[in-house]
Design a protein around this motif. Structure first.
Motif, PDB file in Angstrom:
ATOM      1  N   VAL A   1       0.834  -1.200   0.000  1.00 20.15           N
ATOM      2  CA  VAL A   1       0.000   0.000   0.000  1.00 20.15           C
ATOM      3  C   VAL A   1       0.873   1.256   0.000  1.00 20.15           C
ATOM      4  CG1 VAL A   1      -1.730   1.302   1.298  1.00 20.15           C
ATOM      5  CG2 VAL A   1      -1.921  -1.186   1.108  1.00 20.15           C
ATOM      6  N   ILE A   2       1.943   1.226   0.798  1.00 22.56           N
ATOM      7  CA  ILE A   2       2.876   2.358   0.841  1.00 22.56           C
ATOM      8  C   ILE A   2       3.487   2.605  -0.532  1.00 22.56           C
ATOM      9  CG2 ILE A   2       5.119   3.113   1.756  1.00 22.56           C
ATOM     10  CD1 ILE A   2       4.328   1.722   4.391  1.00 22.56           C
ATOM     11  N   ASN A   3       3.708   1.518  -1.299  1.00 30.91           N
ATOM     12  CA  ASN A   3       4.292   1.627  -2.638  1.00 30.91           C
ATOM     13  C   ASN A   3       3.256   1.927  -3.713  1.00 30.91           C
ATOM     14  OD1 ASN A   3       7.097   1.277  -2.240  1.00 30.91           O
ATOM     15  ND2 ASN A   3       6.812  -0.925  -1.954  1.00 30.91           N
ATOM     16  N   GLY A   4       2.027   2.246  -3.294  1.00 35.10           N
ATOM     17  CA  GLY A   4       1.030   2.714  -4.247  1.00 35.10           C
ATOM     18  C   GLY A   4       0.021   1.702  -4.726  1.00 35.10           C
ATOM     19  N   VAL A   5       0.036   0.475  -4.184  1.00 34.43           N
ATOM     20  CA  VAL A   5      -0.943  -0.535  -4.586  1.00 34.43           C
ATOM     21  C   VAL A   5      -2.227  -0.324  -3.789  1.00 34.43           C
ATOM     22  CG1 VAL A   5      -1.451  -3.006  -4.741  1.00 34.43           C
ATOM     23  CG2 VAL A   5       0.899  -2.189  -5.095  1.00 34.43           C
ATOM     24  N   PRO A   6      -3.362  -0.143  -4.451  1.00 38.21           N
ATOM     25  CA  PRO A   6      -4.617   0.029  -3.721  1.00 38.21           C
ATOM     26  C   PRO A   6      -4.900  -1.155  -2.800  1.00 38.21           C
ATOM     27  CG  PRO A   6      -4.910   0.610  -6.031  1.00 38.21           C
ATOM     28  CD  PRO A   6      -3.547  -0.016  -5.904  1.00 38.21           C
TER      29      PRO A   6
ATOM     30  N   TYR B   1      13.927 -24.847   0.543  1.00 30.80           N
ATOM     31  CA  TYR B   1      12.846 -24.020   0.024  1.00 30.80           C
ATOM     32  C   TYR B   1      12.902 -22.645   0.677  1.00 30.80           C
ATOM     33  CZ  TYR B   1      10.838 -28.504  -1.487  1.00 30.80           C
ATOM     34  OH  TYR B   1      10.637 -29.729  -2.067  1.00 30.80           O
ATOM     35  N   GLU B   2      12.378 -21.655  -0.029  1.00 29.51           N
ATOM     36  CA  GLU B   2      12.277 -20.319   0.529  1.00 29.51           C
ATOM     37  C   GLU B   2      10.938 -19.708   0.150  1.00 29.51           C
ATOM     38  OE1 GLU B   2      15.528 -18.168  -1.211  1.00 29.51           O
ATOM     39  OE2 GLU B   2      14.461 -17.823  -3.113  1.00 29.51           O
ATOM     40  N   TRP B   3      10.566 -18.639   0.852  1.00 28.34           N
ATOM     41  CA  TRP B   3       9.323 -17.957   0.537  1.00 28.34           C
ATOM     42  C   TRP B   3       9.507 -17.024  -0.663  1.00 28.34           C
ATOM     43  CZ3 TRP B   3       5.243 -20.012   2.444  1.00 28.34           C
ATOM     44  CH2 TRP B   3       5.168 -20.469   3.760  1.00 28.34           C
ATOM     45  N   GLY B   4       8.538 -17.009  -1.514  1.00 28.01           N
ATOM     46  CA  GLY B   4       8.425 -15.992  -2.547  1.00 28.01           C
ATOM     47  C   GLY B   4       7.113 -15.264  -2.323  1.00 28.01           C
ATOM     48  N   ASN B   5       6.784 -14.337  -3.192  1.00 30.55           N
ATOM     49  CA  ASN B   5       5.509 -13.644  -3.024  1.00 30.55           C
ATOM     50  C   ASN B   5       4.707 -13.655  -4.308  1.00 30.55           C
ATOM     51  OD1 ASN B   5       6.324 -11.137  -4.554  1.00 30.55           O
ATOM     52  ND2 ASN B   5       7.774 -10.998  -2.856  1.00 30.55           N
ATOM     53  N   GLY B   6       3.415 -13.555  -4.160  1.00 30.96           N
ATOM     54  CA  GLY B   6       2.508 -13.538  -5.295  1.00 30.96           C
ATOM     55  C   GLY B   6       1.205 -12.871  -4.892  1.00 30.96           C
ATOM     56  N   ASN B   7       0.355 -12.688  -5.866  1.00 33.54           N
ATOM     57  CA  ASN B   7      -0.946 -12.080  -5.576  1.00 33.54           C
ATOM     58  C   ASN B   7      -1.880 -12.316  -6.758  1.00 33.54           C
ATOM     59  OD1 ASN B   7      -3.099 -10.649  -4.592  1.00 33.54           O
ATOM     60  ND2 ASN B   7      -2.007  -8.723  -4.311  1.00 33.54           N
ATOM     61  N   ALA B   8      -2.243 -13.589  -6.949  1.00 32.04           N
ATOM     62  CA  ALA B   8      -3.069 -13.950  -8.099  1.00 32.04           C
ATOM     63  C   ALA B   8      -4.424 -13.254  -8.056  1.00 32.04           C
ATOM     64  CB  ALA B   8      -3.253 -15.470  -8.144  1.00 32.04           C
ATOM     65  N   LYS B   9      -5.042 -13.227  -6.892  1.00 32.01           N
ATOM     66  CA  LYS B   9      -6.364 -12.598  -6.784  1.00 32.01           C
ATOM     67  C   LYS B   9      -6.279 -11.096  -7.053  1.00 32.01           C
ATOM     68  CE  LYS B   9      -8.791 -15.728  -3.609  1.00 32.01           C
ATOM     69  NZ  LYS B   9      -9.401 -15.849  -2.257  1.00 32.01           N
ATOM     70  N   GLY B  10      -5.255 -10.438  -6.509  1.00 31.68           N
ATOM     71  CA  GLY B  10      -5.099  -9.003  -6.711  1.00 31.68           C
ATOM     72  C   GLY B  10      -4.869  -8.664  -8.168  1.00 31.68           C
TER      73      GLY B  10
ATOM     74  N   TRP C   1      16.043  -2.858 -17.594  1.00 28.54           N
ATOM     75  CA  TRP C   1      14.690  -2.692 -18.104  1.00 28.54           C
ATOM     76  C   TRP C   1      13.696  -2.980 -16.985  1.00 28.54           C
ATOM     77  CZ3 TRP C   1      13.424  -0.963 -22.975  1.00 28.54           C
ATOM     78  CH2 TRP C   1      14.481  -0.861 -23.889  1.00 28.54           C
ATOM     79  N   ILE C   2      12.637  -2.189 -16.910  1.00 27.21           N
ATOM     80  CA  ILE C   2      11.702  -2.302 -15.794  1.00 27.21           C
ATOM     81  C   ILE C   2      10.261  -2.319 -16.306  1.00 27.21           C
ATOM     82  CG2 ILE C   2      10.893  -1.283 -13.619  1.00 27.21           C
ATOM     83  CD1 ILE C   2      13.643   0.175 -13.490  1.00 27.21           C
ATOM     84  N   ILE C   3       9.550  -3.378 -15.955  1.00 26.85           N
ATOM     85  CA  ILE C   3       8.103  -3.467 -16.160  1.00 26.85           C
ATOM     86  C   ILE C   3       7.515  -3.877 -14.811  1.00 26.85           C
ATOM     87  CG2 ILE C   3       6.199  -4.560 -17.422  1.00 26.85           C
ATOM     88  CD1 ILE C   3       8.211  -5.211 -19.652  1.00 26.85           C
ATOM     89  N   PRO C   4       7.037  -2.920 -14.011  1.00 28.50           N
ATOM     90  CA  PRO C   4       6.595  -3.259 -12.663  1.00 28.50           C
ATOM     91  C   PRO C   4       5.325  -4.101 -12.664  1.00 28.50           C
ATOM     92  CG  PRO C   4       6.980  -0.884 -12.917  1.00 28.50           C
ATOM     93  CD  PRO C   4       6.950  -1.489 -14.285  1.00 28.50           C
TER      94      PRO C   4
ATOM     95  N   ASN D   1       2.467  -5.388  -7.273  1.00 29.10           N
ATOM     96  CA  ASN D   1       3.675  -5.451  -6.444  1.00 29.10           C
ATOM     97  C   ASN D   1       4.811  -4.758  -7.191  1.00 29.10           C
ATOM     98  OD1 ASN D   1       5.816  -5.952  -4.775  1.00 29.10           O
ATOM     99  ND2 ASN D   1       5.747  -8.181  -4.946  1.00 29.10           N
ATOM    100  N   PRO D   2       4.918  -3.437  -7.064  1.00 31.18           N
ATOM    101  CA  PRO D   2       5.908  -2.675  -7.838  1.00 31.18           C
ATOM    102  C   PRO D   2       7.349  -3.122  -7.631  1.00 31.18           C
ATOM    103  CG  PRO D   2       4.304  -1.211  -6.800  1.00 31.18           C
ATOM    104  CD  PRO D   2       4.075  -2.572  -6.227  1.00 31.18           C
ATOM    105  N   GLU D   3       7.635  -3.790  -6.508  1.00 28.57           N
ATOM    106  CA  GLU D   3       8.998  -4.275  -6.274  1.00 28.57           C
ATOM    107  C   GLU D   3       9.331  -5.467  -7.160  1.00 28.57           C
ATOM    108  OE1 GLU D   3      11.298  -2.844  -4.263  1.00 28.57           O
ATOM    109  OE2 GLU D   3       9.812  -1.240  -4.068  1.00 28.57           O
ATOM    110  N   ASN D   4       8.312  -6.079  -7.729  1.00 29.46           N
ATOM    111  CA  ASN D   4       8.516  -7.231  -8.610  1.00 29.46           C
ATOM    112  C   ASN D   4       8.645  -6.739 -10.043  1.00 29.46           C
ATOM    113  OD1 ASN D   4       8.488  -9.667  -9.992  1.00 29.46           O
ATOM    114  ND2 ASN D   4       6.327 -10.072  -9.622  1.00 29.46           N
ATOM    115  N   ASN D   5       9.866  -6.742 -10.560  1.00 28.48           N
ATOM    116  CA  ASN D   5      10.139  -6.291 -11.926  1.00 28.48           C
ATOM    117  C   ASN D   5       9.966  -7.462 -12.887  1.00 28.48           C
ATOM    118  OD1 ASN D   5      11.060  -5.152 -14.297  1.00 28.48           O
ATOM    119  ND2 ASN D   5      13.219  -5.156 -13.685  1.00 28.48           N
TER     120      ASN D   5
END
Length: 390
Positions: A142-147, A166-175, A303-306, A310-314
């Protein structure tokens, strides 16, 4: 023009997933969810990616159409900091492996193969184990601008990094799905209005058939053309579907939702051609000449396509100057095959379609649809020639 748009849509429908197969896939993932719950795991399985967005196309690999890949999130009702990625991944995998199904592990998912039988197209379900992300991560989005309505469905997925690590990654299929649906809604509404007018004119009842918007069809067209083009030039480093979907959806926000399929495709391609200047310009110079164009960015050689949720995910984190050059060269070929060609005579237009979408697919459409209003007589076309690197 409108006739060519309609016929192009009919061609793409042939590599879209059928309603029957989509229903079959839904039944399969619901059966998986039921079995996991019966074995003691509280889960919620839901589609992600092209199946959720309505942009599925049949994959084209090594010169032929292959089985569909359909992606699903398996969200487990556990608290992230009280779990581990190893336990989350294998709590799902152990049950699936003991179920008698054909199951393989990939880095982020378990793949269940429902192979084709007696020539019927098959499909694979990629089941991605996950848990809800913690509030701290959601707040950072939210701080990075995601509603908030997109951020609050963020999940932590598991990623295998070694034989048993194994390690944690992040995702947001519903969003992401919600973000796309919000952009697609006016395009879908226009499609529905067109259909109502058609059936009102013919005094028929409107059938309850799910519609695809021109935005969804443009994405499907580009995914198909990408697969054909990169195969023909023997390059594997092709833009993934997330990049294509994100770019098209962001560009479409600036377009009139009443545009025809071909006009919307042309609008998208023209915008992407503008971004090709970034290969040779500093980003500040590019922005000075092309105000408010931030869909593709460049920082030095990066090159950047946010990711819009999740703007941190290029999405373009792996792009090099070669990758970008191939991408923009591909856009030029899309323009030649599917945009400029709309003004060709019938014979040249069919050749361009075959170059862009595949000889067999277009031939089948010629036979099944007779490409109404494109050709009114049998056509002889010259041999389709594959692209060559410059």
């Amino acid at each position: 023009m409108n006739n060519k748009s309609r016929n192009l849509e009919e061609i793409i429908k042939k590599i879209d997933i059928t309603d029957t197969m989509a229903e079959n896939a839904k039944q399969k993932y619901k059966a998986v969810a039921k079995e996991l719950c019966e074995k003691g795991l509280e889960v919620n399985i839901y589609p992600q990616g092209s199946f959720a967005l309505g942009t599925v196309v049949r994959p084209f690999t090594e010169g032929k159409d292959v089985d569909y890949d359909l992606d699903f999130i398996c969200e487990i009702d556990e608290i992230k900091h009280m779990s581990s990625p190893y336990d989350v991944k294998n709590s799902v995998g152990n049950i699936l492996k003991n179920s008698g199904r054909k199951v393989e592990e990939d880095d982020t998912c378990w793949t269940i193969d429902y192979a084709n039988i007696q020539g019927i197209i098959g499909f694979k379900l990629d089941i991605v184990p996950a848990v809800l992300e913690e509030n701290e991560f959601v707040n950072s989005l939210v701080i990075n601008g995601v509603p908030l309505q997109y951020a609050n469905t963020a999940i932590a997925i598991t990623n295998r990094t070694g034989e048993a690590t194994y390690e944690w990654g992040n995702g947001n299929a519903k969003g992401y799905t919600k973000w796309f649906q919000d952009i697609n809604e006016p395009f879908l509404r226009h499609k529905e209005d067109e259909r109502k007018k058609l059936f009102e004119a013919s005094i028929e009842n409107i059938p309850n058939i799910p519609q695809k918007s021109n935005l969804q069809r443009v994405i499907q067209i580009l995914k198909r053309h990408r697969d054909i083009y990169y195969y023909n030039i023997q390059e594997k480093d092709k833009p993934n579907s997330a990049i294509i979907t994100t770019l098209v959806a962001k560009i479409a926000q600036m377009a009139n939702p009443n545009l025809s399929l071909l006009d919307l495709l042309e609008f998208v391609i023209n915008e992407l051609n503008i971004y090709s200047k970034l290969q040779f310009q500093e980003h500040t110079v590019f922005l000075a000449e092309n105000v408010n164009r931030y869909t593709i960015r460049k920082n030095g050689h990066e090159w950047i396509i946010p990711n819009p949720v999740n703007p941190e995910n290029n999405l373009a984190s792996s792009w090099t100057s070669k990758t970008a050059a191939l991408f923009f060269r591909w856009i030029i070929e899309v323009n030649k095959d599917l945009v400029i060609s709309k003004d060709y005579d019938e014979e040249k237009y069919i050749v361009a379609l075959k170059n862009g979408l595949g000889n067999n697919l277009v031939e089948q459409s010629l036979n099944d649809l007779n490409l109404k209003d494109i050709t009114k007589k049998p056509i002889q076309v010259t041999e389709v020639k594959p692209w060559r690197l410059m």
